[in-house]
Scaffold this active site. Structure first.
Site, PDB file in Angstrom:
ATOM      1  N   THR A 124       0.839  -1.207   0.000  1.00  0.00           N
ATOM      2  CA  THR A 124       0.000   0.000   0.000  1.00  0.00           C
ATOM      3  C   THR A 124       0.868   1.248   0.000  1.00  0.00           C
ATOM      4  O   THR A 124       2.002   1.220   0.511  1.00  0.00           O
ATOM      5  CB  THR A 124      -0.910   0.019   1.246  1.00  0.00           C
ATOM      6  OG1 THR A 124      -1.538   1.289   1.355  1.00  0.00           O
ATOM      7  CG2 THR A 124      -0.121  -0.224   2.528  1.00  0.00           C
ATOM      8  N   ASP A 125       0.312   2.350  -0.503  1.00  0.00           N
ATOM      9  CA  ASP A 125       1.060   3.616  -0.439  1.00  0.00           C
ATOM     10  C   ASP A 125       1.137   4.138   0.986  1.00  0.00           C
ATOM     11  O   ASP A 125       1.915   5.051   1.272  1.00  0.00           O
ATOM     12  CB  ASP A 125       0.439   4.656  -1.379  1.00  0.00           C
ATOM     13  CG  ASP A 125      -0.962   5.088  -0.981  1.00  0.00           C
ATOM     14  OD1 ASP A 125      -1.554   4.468  -0.068  1.00  0.00           O
ATOM     15  OD2 ASP A 125      -1.487   6.036  -1.600  1.00  0.00           O
ATOM     16  N   GLU A 126       0.345   3.567   1.868  1.00  0.00           N
ATOM     17  CA  GLU A 126       0.360   4.051   3.251  1.00  0.00           C
ATOM     18  C   GLU A 126       1.659   3.715   3.970  1.00  0.00           C
ATOM     19  O   GLU A 126       1.926   4.257   5.042  1.00  0.00           O
ATOM     20  CB  GLU A 126      -0.847   3.506   4.027  1.00  0.00           C
ATOM     21  CG  GLU A 126      -2.166   4.062   3.524  1.00  0.00           C
ATOM     22  CD  GLU A 126      -3.309   3.867   4.508  1.00  0.00           C
ATOM     23  OE1 GLU A 126      -3.046   3.873   5.720  1.00  0.00           O
ATOM     24  OE2 GLU A 126      -4.445   3.692   4.045  1.00  0.00           O
ATOM     25  N   TYR A 148      -2.293  -0.500  10.836  1.00  0.00           N
ATOM     26  CA  TYR A 148      -2.449  -1.170   9.542  1.00  0.00           C
ATOM     27  C   TYR A 148      -1.210  -0.982   8.681  1.00  0.00           C
ATOM     28  O   TYR A 148      -0.612  -1.955   8.203  1.00  0.00           O
ATOM     29  CB  TYR A 148      -3.692  -0.638   8.808  1.00  0.00           C
ATOM     30  CG  TYR A 148      -3.647  -0.887   7.321  1.00  0.00           C
ATOM     31  CD1 TYR A 148      -3.730  -2.182   6.805  1.00  0.00           C
ATOM     32  CD2 TYR A 148      -3.479   0.171   6.413  1.00  0.00           C
ATOM     33  CE1 TYR A 148      -3.652  -2.417   5.440  1.00  0.00           C
ATOM     34  CE2 TYR A 148      -3.403  -0.053   5.052  1.00  0.00           C
ATOM     35  CZ  TYR A 148      -3.485  -1.339   4.561  1.00  0.00           C
ATOM     36  OH  TYR A 148      -3.400  -1.571   3.213  1.00  0.00           O
ATOM     37  N   LYS A 152       1.726  -3.597   7.213  1.00  0.00           N
ATOM     38  CA  LYS A 152       2.069  -3.765   5.794  1.00  0.00           C
ATOM     39  C   LYS A 152       3.556  -3.472   5.569  1.00  0.00           C
ATOM     40  O   LYS A 152       4.207  -4.117   4.739  1.00  0.00           O
ATOM     41  CB  LYS A 152       1.208  -2.835   4.928  1.00  0.00           C
ATOM     42  CG  LYS A 152      -0.272  -3.191   4.902  1.00  0.00           C
ATOM     43  CD  LYS A 152      -0.547  -4.566   4.293  1.00  0.00           C
ATOM     44  CE  LYS A 152      -0.464  -4.568   2.787  1.00  0.00           C
ATOM     45  NZ  LYS A 152      -0.872  -5.880   2.225  1.00  0.00           N
TER      46      LYS A 152
END
Lengths: 324, 272
Positions: A124-126, A148, A152
């Site tokens: 994810t870009d997060e 979260y 990741k």
């Protein structure tokens, strides 16, 4: 390709990838491994579960023997299974570490022992954390800010270790917020649509000015297909969209599409413990392979709203079950 | 109420018997070949027995267990409850199946035989008769031997044996499933109130078969769904308006109840 395994294939993003796999690699055996938690739905695969197209295996990515048995003989493994809802990770974060970090470790170990020649890991870009200006490219450091994104990022570290230590042929992808049909109504867009369709108000965290980029699930699936064919092994690719909107603007779009006044149908609620102001990535690397986003949220929204309207009863029941 | 159950070993009869005992009802449970005078003194007779030829051979009066039981009940002055089937509704009239539509049977021999039998029973019972057209009755069928190899029995058996559920139809196929415990309560209600009527007894809700497989595997913990033919086949559900008019307070199950049933069946299978 003779055999493709996709984890999390009955979920939102995974099922869109399965759609494309069944077309682009027609004739290949597509095995969907999914734990079938609240966010997955067999309905997402209804048209694909037929002979020589796809089969569903219900199980946990943390189950090594199951993963190993499925991945033996696979030409491609796409690891898309994840706990993905940030709000839930604030309430109960351990399952995120279990599924996302331990699950990824288990999948990578199974792939290593099964000698899978190509693996795509969906991140994810997060993992970049807040990007207040400009855009993070694939070389930017990871700086996750919630349970979260931390899980990741942990998964990515494990993948990186396998790349270096065992020369595991993994491609990692980091994508924007993804929108489309079939998304469980907990994320901003489907949750807001369902709220209005059920006569409730859209709930926005804080003042609603947080900014996200929104990528179509169909564009994302196209990118995965491209990387399955031409992606450089051991590399990382951002997959992004130029569509940048605040949550407020997204809510306005949804109100407008459903035909309700914004002011009377939005409620501002307490913000998350920490809420990144903005995510932004550059996706020049995958552009060089020939991919570009083709769809936009404003254009796709009418069809998405129509899908949620059509499936409102089924989705309402699933939302209720998810709360139990 | 003095209640006789004929065909006591059938899947549904055993649940009706258990449910009746729990309600303090006096039950006489009879084998399928019990003599006709065994129902003397009963208020209501419910038949579950069926001749094995019913599934493959054309109707014959001498093999009609419902007719035999209806005649015995009439002779004893008892009310008769026939457990018929949704298969009496022809293919074009079963989404939903309604009691008022002509019911000559579907494409199966069983459906056609039951349709003929319904007429024979009505004539023999002289009005003292309730015909219940049952939907797919679902419950813990794993390990049940004999003729009954229903949809649930097949799913549970293959999941337990091979870790696989096989569908020869689309997972999107919609059918009406009724948990056997609720079916048993419905049959007892009809046996007690004795309406002279033909009634559907199902959930009244079409549920996708794929969801049932999903929930069973969820309870079981793992499993593979293999689809060998993606055609939707044998879709049906029962209209429950007539039932509701007779029994407005009877709680018909919704999809939540089916989900709970399936998850529990999966868990029981896992722990078996």
């Amino acid at each position: 390709m003779h055999k493709i395994v996709i984890t999390g294939g009955a979920g939102f993003i995974g099922s869109h990838v399965v759609d494309r796999l069944s077309v682009e690699f027609a004739g290949a055996e597509v095995v969907v491994l999914d734990k079938m938690t609240y966010a997955a739905d067999i309905m997402n695969l209804m048209d694909l579960l037929r002979p020589s197209t796809a089969e569903l295996v219900v199980g946990d990515v943390c189950d090594y023997s199951l993963c190993f048995n499925l991945m033996r003989g696979a030409d491609l493994v796409i690891h898309a299974a994840a706990e993905s809802h940030v709000d839930r990770s604030f309430l109960s974060s351990i399952p995120f570490t279990q599924s996302n970090a331990l699950g990824t470790h288990t999948v990578m170990e199974a792939c290593r022992n099964a000698a899978v020649p190509r693996i795509i890991h969906v991140s994810t870009d997060e993992v970049y954390g807040e990007v207040l200006s400009g855009a993070a490219d694939e070389r930017a450091e990871m700086n996750p800010t919630n349970p979260y994104s931390a899980s990741k990022a942990a998964a990515e570290m494990i993948v990186n270790g396998y790349r270096h230590s065992f020369k595991l042929p993994v491609i990692t992808v980091r994508a924007n917020n993804i929108f489309g049909i079939r998304q469980f109504p907990e994320k901003l867009i489907p949750r807001s649509i369902m709220a209005l369709l059920q006569g409730e108000k859209i709930q926005l965290h804080g003042d609603g000015t947080n900014v996200r980029h929104f990528l179509s699930a169909l564009d994302f699936a196209d990118a995965i297909i491209l990387l399955a064919r031409k992606g450089e092994l051991f590399d990382t690719y951002n997959i992004g969209s130029p569509d940048e909107f605040s949550n407020l603007v997204v809510a306005q779009m949804i109100c407008s599409e459903i035909g309700l006044p914004f002011d009377e149908n939005v409620q501002f609620v307490r913000d998350r413990p920490f809420n990144d102001r903005r995510y932004a990535i550059s996706w020049d690397k995958i552009t060089c392979l020939g991919w570009a986003p083709k769809r936009s949220l404003p254009d796709e929204l009418p069809a998405i709203v129509a899908w949620y309207r059509q499936n409102i009863n089924h989705l309402s029941r699933r939302m209720k079950w998810a709360q139990e | 109420m003095r209640l006789a159950l004929i065909g006591r070993n059938s899947f549904i009869a055993r649940h009706v018997h258990k449910c009746a005992q729990a309600q303090g009802i006096e039950v006489t449970a009879l084998a399928h070949d019990a003599p006709s005078d065994a129902v003397q003194g009963m208020d209501t007779v419910v038949n579950f027995s069926i001749d094995p030829s019913w599934f493959s051979q054309a109707y014959r009066t001498d093999r009609d267990c419902d007719l035999r039981a209806a005649r015995a009940a009439a002779h004893a002055g008892a009310h008769f409850v026939m457990c018929s089937t949704r298969r009496v509704y022809p293919d074009h009239a079963r989404f939903p199946g309604r009691e008022g539509t002509p019911a000559n049977g579907d494409e199966t021999v069983y459906g056609r035989n039951k349709a003929v039998s319904e007429s024979a029973v009505l004539a023999a019972a002289n009005g003292a008769c309730t015909i219940l057209r049952l939907s797919n009755i679902s419950g813990p069928e794993h390990g049940i031997t004999g003729r009954r190899q229903g949809f649930f029995a097949q799913m549970l058996a293959s999941l337990h044996r091979d870790g696989v559920i096989r569908f020869d139809m689309s997972p999107a196929t919609r059918r009406d499933f009724l948990p056997v415990e609720i079916c048993a309560q419905g049959i007892l209600l009809a046996a007690r109130d004795r309406p002279a009527a033909t009634l559907n007894l199902g959930s009244g809700t079409p549920t996708r078969c794929g969801n049932l497989a999903q929930w069973i595997m969820e309870g079981f913990g793992r499993g593979t769904l293999v689809v060998t033919d993606n055609t939707a086949r044998d879709e049906f559900f029962l209209d429950m308006a007539v039932w509701r008019s007779h029994f407005p307070r009877f709680p018909l199950p919704d999809e939540n109840a089916l989900k709970d049933l399936c998850i529990n069946l999966g868990r029981e299978l896992r722990d078996a």
